[in-house]
Design a protein around this motif. Structure first.
Motif, PDB file in Angstrom:
ATOM      1  N   TYR A 125       0.850  -1.188   0.000  1.00  0.00           N
ATOM      2  CA  TYR A 125       0.000   0.000   0.000  1.00  0.00           C
ATOM      3  C   TYR A 125       0.885   1.237   0.000  1.00  0.00           C
ATOM      4  CZ  TYR A 125      -3.538  -3.393   1.266  1.00  0.00           C
ATOM      5  OH  TYR A 125      -4.371  -4.490   1.263  1.00  0.00           O
ATOM      6  N   ASP A 126       0.576   2.152  -0.874  1.00  0.00           N
ATOM      7  CA  ASP A 126       1.332   3.388  -1.047  1.00  0.00           C
ATOM      8  C   ASP A 126       0.537   4.514  -0.402  1.00  0.00           C
ATOM      9  OD1 ASP A 126       2.818   5.528  -1.940  1.00  0.00           O
ATOM     10  OD2 ASP A 126       2.664   5.016  -4.068  1.00  0.00           O
ATOM     11  N   ARG A 127       1.023   5.030   0.723  1.00  0.00           N
ATOM     12  CA  ARG A 127       0.323   6.094   1.439  1.00  0.00           C
ATOM     13  C   ARG A 127       1.151   7.363   1.440  1.00  0.00           C
ATOM     14  NH1 ARG A 127      -2.046   2.759   6.596  1.00  0.00           N
ATOM     15  NH2 ARG A 127      -3.520   1.503   5.407  1.00  0.00           N
ATOM     16  N   GLY A 128       0.525   8.427   1.037  1.00  0.00           N
ATOM     17  CA  GLY A 128       1.206   9.711   1.047  1.00  0.00           C
ATOM     18  C   GLY A 128       1.477  10.190   2.459  1.00  0.00           C
ATOM     19  N   GLY A 129       2.611  10.831   2.644  1.00  0.00           N
ATOM     20  CA  GLY A 129       2.975  11.369   3.949  1.00  0.00           C
ATOM     21  C   GLY A 129       3.562  12.754   3.782  1.00  0.00           C
TER      22      GLY A 129
END
Length: 142
Positions: A125-129
């Protein structure tokens, strides 16, 4: 007659619930295949990540044996690529987290890591931070 129809309807409903419960139990009983990368796959990942030598990443390692083994493989691949890895170990998370979760700001290194592990058919899962943030959590086997 109406009372008999109501009784039959409730009985059918209970049977449907029992069948659904049995099906769910059967699915839960199917053993999950452990997520493991071969040494060749890990060498390939390290080669892909070496272009970003010196990157610093934070790894959250869970106490789950399967997730912990995969975390260690990922840590080794990053170390072999010249990355700096800081590890925090946790017994577990509530609610439980599944898959590999990568939280990061704008980063070509994060994009490369996500692509490399997706190429191994891992759920990532690619989650923006926030800018400068680069964290990896290896959650439970989905």
């Amino acid at each position: 007659a109406h009372a008999i129809e109501d009784g039959l309807g409730r009985l059918r409903g209970r049977r449907a619930e029992q069948r659904a419960s049995a099906a769910a139990s059967a699915v839960a009983a199917i053993p999950k295949v452990p997520r493991i990368a071969t040494s060749e796959q890990l060498q390939s990942v390290s080669s892909q990540l070496a272009a970003f030598r010196g990157v610093q990443v934070y790894m959250i390692e869970l106490g789950d044996p399967e997730a912990s083994r995969l975390s260690q493989q990922i840590i080794d691949a990053m170390h072999n690529a010249g990355w700096t890895v800081s590890v925090t170990r946790l017994g577990g998370l509530v609610p439980p987290q599944y898959g590999i979760i990568c939280t990061h700001g704008p980063s070509e290194a994060a994009t490369a890591l996500i692509s490399a592990f997706r190429s191994l058919n891992f759920t990532v899962y690619d989650r923006g931070g926030s800018p400068g943030q680069f964290e990896i959590l290896v959650g439970l086997n989905p």
